[in-house]
Structures are given as C-alpha cells and as structure tokens.
Scaffold this active site. Structure first.
Site, PDB file in Angstrom:
ATOM      1  N   PRO A   1       0.822  -1.209   0.000  1.00 19.36           N
ATOM      2  CA  PRO A   1       0.000   0.000   0.000  1.00 19.36           C
ATOM      3  C   PRO A   1       0.857   1.260   0.000  1.00 19.36           C
ATOM      4  O   PRO A   1       1.710   1.447   0.861  1.00 19.36           O
ATOM      5  CB  PRO A   1      -0.814  -0.119   1.290  1.00 19.36           C
ATOM      6  CG  PRO A   1      -0.167  -1.171   2.100  1.00 19.36           C
ATOM      7  CD  PRO A   1       0.676  -1.999   1.222  1.00 19.36           C
ATOM      8  N   GLU A   2       0.644   2.073  -0.992  1.00 22.49           N
ATOM      9  CA  GLU A   2       1.240   3.401  -1.015  1.00 22.49           C
ATOM     10  C   GLU A   2       0.095   4.398  -0.916  1.00 22.49           C
ATOM     11  O   GLU A   2      -1.034   4.012  -0.653  1.00 22.49           O
ATOM     12  CB  GLU A   2       2.080   3.601  -2.283  1.00 22.49           C
ATOM     13  CG  GLU A   2       3.303   2.702  -2.291  1.00 22.49           C
ATOM     14  CD  GLU A   2       4.335   3.105  -3.338  1.00 22.49           C
ATOM     15  OE1 GLU A   2       4.359   4.279  -3.725  1.00 22.49           O
ATOM     16  OE2 GLU A   2       5.095   2.235  -3.775  1.00 22.49           O
TER      17      GLU A   2
ATOM     18  N   HIS B   1      -3.013 -13.376  11.556  1.00 24.19           N
ATOM     19  CA  HIS B   1      -2.596 -12.016  11.220  1.00 24.19           C
ATOM     20  C   HIS B   1      -3.740 -11.003  11.191  1.00 24.19           C
ATOM     21  O   HIS B   1      -3.548  -9.884  10.737  1.00 24.19           O
ATOM     22  CB  HIS B   1      -1.846 -11.971   9.879  1.00 24.19           C
ATOM     23  CG  HIS B   1      -0.709 -12.935   9.807  1.00 24.19           C
ATOM     24  ND1 HIS B   1       0.268 -13.011  10.768  1.00 24.19           N
ATOM     25  CD2 HIS B   1      -0.407 -13.882   8.900  1.00 24.19           C
ATOM     26  CE1 HIS B   1       1.133 -13.961  10.450  1.00 24.19           C
ATOM     27  NE2 HIS B   1       0.729 -14.513   9.318  1.00 24.19           N
TER      28      HIS B   1
ATOM     29  N   ARG C   1      21.935  18.597  -2.980  1.00 28.30           N
ATOM     30  CA  ARG C   1      21.726  17.251  -2.457  1.00 28.30           C
ATOM     31  C   ARG C   1      22.390  16.252  -3.399  1.00 28.30           C
ATOM     32  O   ARG C   1      22.150  16.256  -4.612  1.00 28.30           O
ATOM     33  CB  ARG C   1      20.235  16.940  -2.317  1.00 28.30           C
ATOM     34  CG  ARG C   1      19.514  17.787  -1.280  1.00 28.30           C
ATOM     35  CD  ARG C   1      19.971  17.493   0.138  1.00 28.30           C
ATOM     36  NE  ARG C   1      19.743  16.104   0.513  1.00 28.30           N
ATOM     37  CZ  ARG C   1      18.639  15.666   1.094  1.00 28.30           C
ATOM     38  NH1 ARG C   1      17.666  16.498   1.374  1.00 28.30           N
ATOM     39  NH2 ARG C   1      18.510  14.398   1.397  1.00 28.30           N
TER      40      ARG C   1
END
Length: 267
Positions: free
Chosen positions: A2-3, A91, A152
């Site tokens: 899941p994002e 779970h 960066r």
DNA sequence: AGAATTACCTGAGCGC
DNA sequence: TGCGCTCAGGTAATTC
C-alpha cells in the site's frame, strides 16, 4: 504494497460506511507491531463515535472524539469491512465493531503497520509533524522540488521517497514517476534542472491521481495478492522490454530498494 | 547536516 | 516434503 493511492482508496471506501457511527467494541490481538501498540487501545476506542477519517501521507487518522486512532498499513497491511460475526484468522490483528453491524478488521502479516492512540492535535504527533507536503494538495510542485534538491547528492529516487520531502511516495510510484519524467533514478538530486523538477513533480502527482481514480487497492484475493489495476511501465519489470522504446529495462539498488529504469528513455 | 546503514517481520519462491 | 536461503520494503533509529 500500500502506497498513498491504496491508502486513499481504503479511506474513500470505508469512510462513508463508518463515519458518524459508534464503536461498540474493539478487540486487539497483537501488541507488538514495529511501533508498540498503545496499551489499552481497545478500551480507549470503545464507546467513541467515529467522526471522520483523514489521511496524511500513508497514515490514516480516525477522529474518535476523545482522541485519534493513528493507523499505518506498513507493507502488507490492509483493512476489510466484514459482517459482525466473521471469525478472525491468522494475522487479523485488530477488530472494530460499529453500531451498524460492520466490522472493520486490520490484517498485517509482516507487522510493519502502526496502531496508536493520539490525544490532542494529531498533526503534531512526531510521526506526522515532519512529513512533507501532500503531493495532491497543489503545494508540491517543480519550484518546491527544485529547492529541495539543491546541493543534495543523494539519488533523486531516494529523495522523492523521503517522506520529509513529499508525503506518501513509495518505491512503486517513485519508479513509475521517474520513468514518465524520463529521469534516471540514480541521478544525484542536485543535478536536476528546474525544468526536470517541474516534470518530475507533475508526474508524481499524475501517477498518484491516476491510481486513485482507478481505485487501486491492495488485498488478499484467493491464494495470491491482487495489486493495482494500473499497468506499470517499470516496476517489477527488470530485464523486460521498455514499453516505450523496447530496450531492456535495467535494475539497480538504491538505498537497498530495487529500482527499474530504461537506460534509453531515462537520462 | 546529510548520507548510509540497520532493525523490525513473515510469506513466497528458489535450489537441493 | 522440507530445509535453508534470499528477497520484498516503509519508516524510524542509529551510525558514520
């Protein structure tokens, strides 16, 4: 895994069913997640009414009047809406039973998820306070990304996946956005031009929005795992042909995460 | 301060 | 069939 789009899809699905409903009972069967579950969380939740469900990055924020349930799905977590008497399996770590008979169940084999009770201003919680702009809020744009990348040296893909830079972008969508923007994942962030930052920021937003629009989800289906309906151009396709030019997609590891890109299309 | 590394966890897939 | 191994990776903490 899941994002942001999968978390948002989850929120959009469960909020209309549960908001305004009272939590009649809560059951926790796990105390040891990566972040220890708040002691007595079941008691704290029971009897409260869920006012709303908000999202910050990949975190779901359940407004329970007297406090907030802060939930993260980790890598393998998902929520299910089930009939009240559905027996739990392996779970299945937490159940919330609502007054309308709906059961909200949290399932997470790898236990990378988070279940915390937060009283007061949830957005000031240490886990949320330092998160960067929401990619779909309009505040994440090329100018912002350009400023964030100056001086960066870290690879641009790692920087885009840094939640302090922008919220909710994980490995899958970082790979896809970089492909769409034509930028190699291992480019030092500081070498990107303003134009490239504008392109990348736009593609990050676009790929996330497309995935949400499709209703991308993550849950167990049968014996396997069903992923996103979105067709990936590069994620998980190392060694296969580029969808754009046909060249062999290359794979490398950045910060211990697999990165796939087209050596021809991405510069 | 920024960059790199480690810890957490278990199922899937592999070679033997 | 099963053992041991590697891999998957979000995020915070730790180290360099």
């Amino acid at each position: 895994m899941p994002e942001l789009p999968e978390v948002e899809t989850t929120r959009l699905r469960i909020a209309p069913e549960l908001c305004g409903k009272k939590i009649m009972a809560a059951e926790l069967r796990v105390s040891k997640l990566r972040v220890p579950v708040t002691a007595g969380l079941d008691t704290l939740l029971t009897g409260t009414t869920l006012r709303s469900i908000e999202r910050r990055g990949k975190y779901l924020l359940f407004d329970c009047e007297s406090g907030w349930l802060l939930l993260h799905l980790g890598m393998t977590g998902f929520l299910q809406l089930l009939p009240a008497d559905t027996p739990h399996g392996k779970h299945d770590h937490a159940d919330l039973l609502f007054e309308n008979g709906q059961l909200l169940r949290f399932h997470d084999p790898r236990k990378f998820g988070t279940l915390l009770w937060v009283s007061g201003d949830v957005y000031r919680h240490p886990l949320l306070a330092a998160i960067g702009p929401e990619p779909l809020s309009g505040t994440f744009d090329g100018a912002y990304l350009y400023a964030a990348t100056r001086k960066r040296a870290v690879a641009i893909k790692q920087l885009v996946m840094d939640s302090a830079v922008v919220a909710g972008v994980g490995n899958i969508y970082a790979n896809e956005a970089l492909f769409r923007a034509g930028i190699r994942p291992d480019r030092p962030a500081g070498t990107l031009t303003l134009q490239e930052c504008e392109l990348l920021a736009a593609q990050v937003c676009t790929v996330l929005a497309e995935s949400i629009a499709i209703g991308s989800s993550f849950r167990i289906v049968g014996a396997g795992v069903a992923y996103h309906p979105l067709d990936f151009n590069v994620y998980g396709r190392g060694g296969q042909a580029c969808t754009n030019c046909g060249a062999n997609l290359e794979e490398l590891r950045l910060g211990n995460r697999s990165s796939v890109f087209c050596p021809v299309c991405q510069k």
